[in-house]
Every structure is written in C-alpha cells, then in structure tokens.
Design a protein around this motif. Structure first.
Motif, mmCIF file in Angstrom:
data_model
loop_
_atom_site.group_PDB
_atom_site.id
_atom_site.type_symbol
_atom_site.label_atom_id
_atom_site.label_comp_id
_atom_site.label_asym_id
_atom_site.label_seq_id
_atom_site.Cartn_x
_atom_site.Cartn_y
_atom_site.Cartn_z
ATOM 1 N N GLY A 302 0.816 -1.209 0.000
ATOM 2 C CA GLY A 302 0.000 0.000 0.000
ATOM 3 C C GLY A 302 0.845 1.253 0.000
ATOM 4 O O GLY A 302 0.525 2.246 -0.683
ATOM 5 N N ILE A 303 1.947 1.236 0.754
ATOM 6 C CA ILE A 303 2.845 2.382 0.786
ATOM 7 C C ILE A 303 3.515 2.569 -0.576
ATOM 8 O O ILE A 303 3.610 3.689 -1.088
ATOM 9 N N VAL A 304 3.955 1.476 -1.197
ATOM 10 C CA VAL A 304 4.566 1.561 -2.521
ATOM 11 C C VAL A 304 3.583 2.166 -3.524
ATOM 12 O O VAL A 304 3.958 3.005 -4.365
ATOM 13 N N GLU A 305 2.332 1.778 -3.427
ATOM 14 C CA GLU A 305 1.312 2.314 -4.345
ATOM 15 C C GLU A 305 1.190 3.823 -4.219
ATOM 16 O O GLU A 305 1.091 4.545 -5.222
ATOM 17 N N VAL A 306 1.233 4.320 -2.980
ATOM 18 C CA VAL A 306 1.143 5.768 -2.772
ATOM 19 C C VAL A 306 2.420 6.460 -3.252
ATOM 20 O O VAL A 306 2.368 7.537 -3.854
ATOM 21 N N LEU A 307 3.573 5.860 -2.995
ATOM 22 C CA LEU A 307 4.832 6.437 -3.480
ATOM 23 C C LEU A 307 4.790 6.607 -4.996
ATOM 24 O O LEU A 307 5.256 7.626 -5.536
ATOM 25 N N GLN A 308 4.236 5.641 -5.670
ATOM 26 C CA GLN A 308 4.141 5.709 -7.128
ATOM 27 C C GLN A 308 3.199 6.829 -7.566
ATOM 28 O O GLN A 308 3.461 7.520 -8.555
ATOM 29 N N LYS A 309 2.118 7.017 -6.827
ATOM 30 C CA LYS A 309 1.190 8.109 -7.145
ATOM 31 C C LYS A 309 1.866 9.466 -6.963
ATOM 32 O O LYS A 309 1.734 10.346 -7.813
ATOM 33 N N VAL A 310 2.560 9.623 -5.851
ATOM 34 C CA VAL A 310 3.224 10.892 -5.565
ATOM 35 C C VAL A 310 4.284 11.183 -6.625
ATOM 36 O O VAL A 310 4.455 12.327 -7.054
ATOM 37 N N ASN A 311 4.956 10.154 -7.065
ATOM 38 C CA ASN A 311 6.041 10.318 -8.035
ATOM 39 C C ASN A 311 5.565 10.923 -9.355
ATOM 40 O O ASN A 311 6.355 11.494 -10.108
ATOM 41 N N LYS A 312 4.269 10.812 -9.653
ATOM 42 C CA LYS A 312 3.733 11.376 -10.888
ATOM 43 C C LYS A 312 3.577 12.887 -10.816
ATOM 44 O O LYS A 312 3.345 13.542 -11.841
#
Length: 347
Positions: A302-312
């Motif tokens: 779940g944390i990785v998923e959010v990191l990926q969102k923020v990275n955009k």
C-alpha cells in the motif's frame, strides 16, 4: 493577573510553547506539575518566568492539594484521566473551573462504547470543559457527556514562527534528488519499519535516486532497516530539526495508531505536501486531496502504491500542495490556543 495549574503526564514542545505564549502575552501565572520527559524523546525546554514547574515523581498528592488550596486558581487543566491523584485534586476543588485535555479518538465499536460510558460515569462529573485536538476527539468528548459548547478544539498546535522559517528556506530549494521525511518514534505503532521496507523496494525496483530521511529513536532503532538511500538521523533537538527540515520535499507518516500527530502541523506550516495514514488524527484538520494523499492501506504494498502516485507529481505541483498545507497549518497556533484557555477561566 490570572492563575492556572496544569496537571500533566509528560510535557511536549507544543504545550510548552503554548503555555509560554499564554503566560507572556496574557499575564497568566502558571504552575505545572508533570513527569520527566521520556528517554526516547529527551527534549530540553525553556519556560517563561511566569511558569513554575514541579516534578510529579517527587510532588505528592498532598502537595498538589496544598498548592491548589493556597493559590486561588482561575482554572485547573488536567491532561488526561490516567493519574488518579490528579483526578482527586480536581474532584476536591469543584469551585474552580476545570478542564480535561485528551487526544483519544472516537473509533466506534464496543470497546469505545464501554470506555465512554465508564468515563461519563467516573470522570466527566469532575470537569466543566474538554479541550481536544480535532473532530474525532470532539466526538469522544460528546460520548463522554460534554455538551458541544463545553468542548474546545485546537488543543494541539505548533510553533508557527519556527516552522515558517523552515518554509522560507524551503521555497528556494531546487534539489536534484527528492527527499521524503519521516519524523517519529521507532515503535511498532508508527509503522516505520514497514515504511523503510517499502521505500527500499520501491527505489530498487524503479531505479530511483530518492532518499528517505528518518528522524527519531525508540525501541526499534537498533533493528532499523539499512539501505544506502534511507538515512537514519536519530533524535534531534528542535533547533537541529528546524535546520534539517529545510532540505526536504514530502512528509510521510504511516502510523497504525496516531491520536493526533503535532509533527503533521509542523510540516504543514513548513509547506510540505503530506502523506498520512487513515489512523493519523491530524488528517481531519490538515489533509485534503489538494495537499496530499491518504494512506488507507499502510502495508508495504500500500505504501509503494502511494509512493508511485506521488512520483507522478511535478516539483511545481508538490510546491502548490505545500502552500495549501501551510494555509491549513497556520490556523492551529498559540493565539487560538490561548484564546480557548482564557475563555474557560473564571470571569
């Protein structure tokens, strides 16, 4: 001159700042009875000359009673309900306005229902007011039997001047590497180990240069995750933390349990976009979809998923989000804290 006594478990920077402001700007004399700070957060505080401090470990119930009897206080402020001798002191002085401060969230369920009934019967009757951080604590206070006009929000604030200095430094930052900041204890409920595992996996899989900077100490510090892009700074005093915060980009707090989280207010005033788990109480006042991300699945994936969102998000988008964080954070300051306390004192 007004007088108040504060019966507290353990002091933190925000409460010292708020009480100093109250004492110095409103001519209020304050006596504080509190336990020493914990070793995992060994803050050093400076107090107004209008504040006297007493060490709870050596200050007996009888001494507390004598102090209240002789001092003609305009308010008794009791932080929490766990110290029975504090409650006894309040119960024996019902002629003085009394204030119960707490940060327990209303989470629902049988456990909270039973606790609220117990507190309504055995604690509520001793207090005229409740002072709480935000909406979820407001709901708990209502369940305890406080009427809405007896509940004040805004009990947790930060040093807005200090973190505004961080903001002024950060607006000129143009770092080549994105820096993510975590500040908190190294404890299971903070979920810091899972955060580090997720971050290490993400930067490795995505071949990114981002860095995670972690500040704090605690029981899990010796078993912290080691990775070249995760920097563990240990515990920092406020002045050191102020300096360090000037070089970051995003704040993340993935707690499994966090009644409030004053650190969120600090990073908001400093102009950081925020990533907060759905267990962080401060999200109700300081997080919207315009200034950050809500972490509802605070597992590693779940944390990785959010990191990926923020990275955009672009750097400019993150900066704009930080401006919204700052506008929200500035609403929780020492002035509104002092105004709330004064409104509950004897007229």
């Amino acid at each position: 001159m007004k007088r108040m006594i504060v019966l507290y478990r353990e002091l933190a920077g925000y409460i010292v700042h708020a009480l100093n402001y109250l004492a110095d700007n409103h001519d209020v004399h304050i006596d504080i009875v509190a336990y020493p700070v914990k070793s995992e957060a060994p803050f050093r505080f400076e107090f107004s000359r209008k504040i006297n401090r007493f060490d709870r470990t050596t200050f007996s119930e009888g001494q507390i009673a004598k102090l209240i009897k002789e001092s003609n206080y305009d308010l008794i402020f009791c932080g929490g309900w766990s110290d029975k001798e504090y409650l006894n002191a309040v119960a024996k002085n019902r002629n003085v306005p009394s204030l119960l401060g707490f940060d327990k969230q209303w989470e629902g369920g049988l456990k909270d229902e039973l606790r609220s009934i117990y507190l309504r019967l055995l604690v509520r009757r001793y207090f005229d007011f409740a002072f709480v951080p935000g909406l979820e604590q407001f709901q708990f206070a209502k369940r305890m039997g406080f009427r809405e006009n007896e509940i004040k929000q805004g009990a947790y604030i930060c040093e807005t001047d200090r973190f505004s200095r961080v903001y002024e430094k950060r607006i000129h930052r143009n770092g080549e590497v994105r820096k993510w900041y975590y500040v908190g204890r190294y404890a299971p409920e903070k979920n810091v180990q899972v955060l580090c595992e997720a971050f290490a996996a993400w930067v490795s899989n995505e071949n990114r240069k981002d860095e995670l900077h972690c500040f704090g100490t605690g029981a899990l510090f010796d078993s912290r995750i080691q990775h070249p892009q995760i920097i563990h700074h240990g515990f920092k005093q406020p002045a050191e933390m102020e300096q360090a915060m000037g070089d970051g980009d995003i704040f993340i707090l993935p707690s499994l349990y966090e009644p409030w989280g004053v650190v969120v207010n600090e990073f908001a005033v400093a102009g950081y976009p925020l990533i907060l788990s759905d267990k962080v109480g401060a999200r109700t006042a300081l997080l919207t979809e315009k200034n950050g991300w809500l972490l509802e699945n605070n597992t590693s994936s779940g944390i990785v998923e959010v990191l990926q969102k923020v990275n955009k998000s672009t750097d400019q988008e993150l900066k704009s989000m930080g401006e919204i964080s700052r506008s929200l954070g500035l609403k929780l300051d020492a002035k509104q804290y002092a105004d709330s306390i004064l409104s509950m004192m004897k007229s």
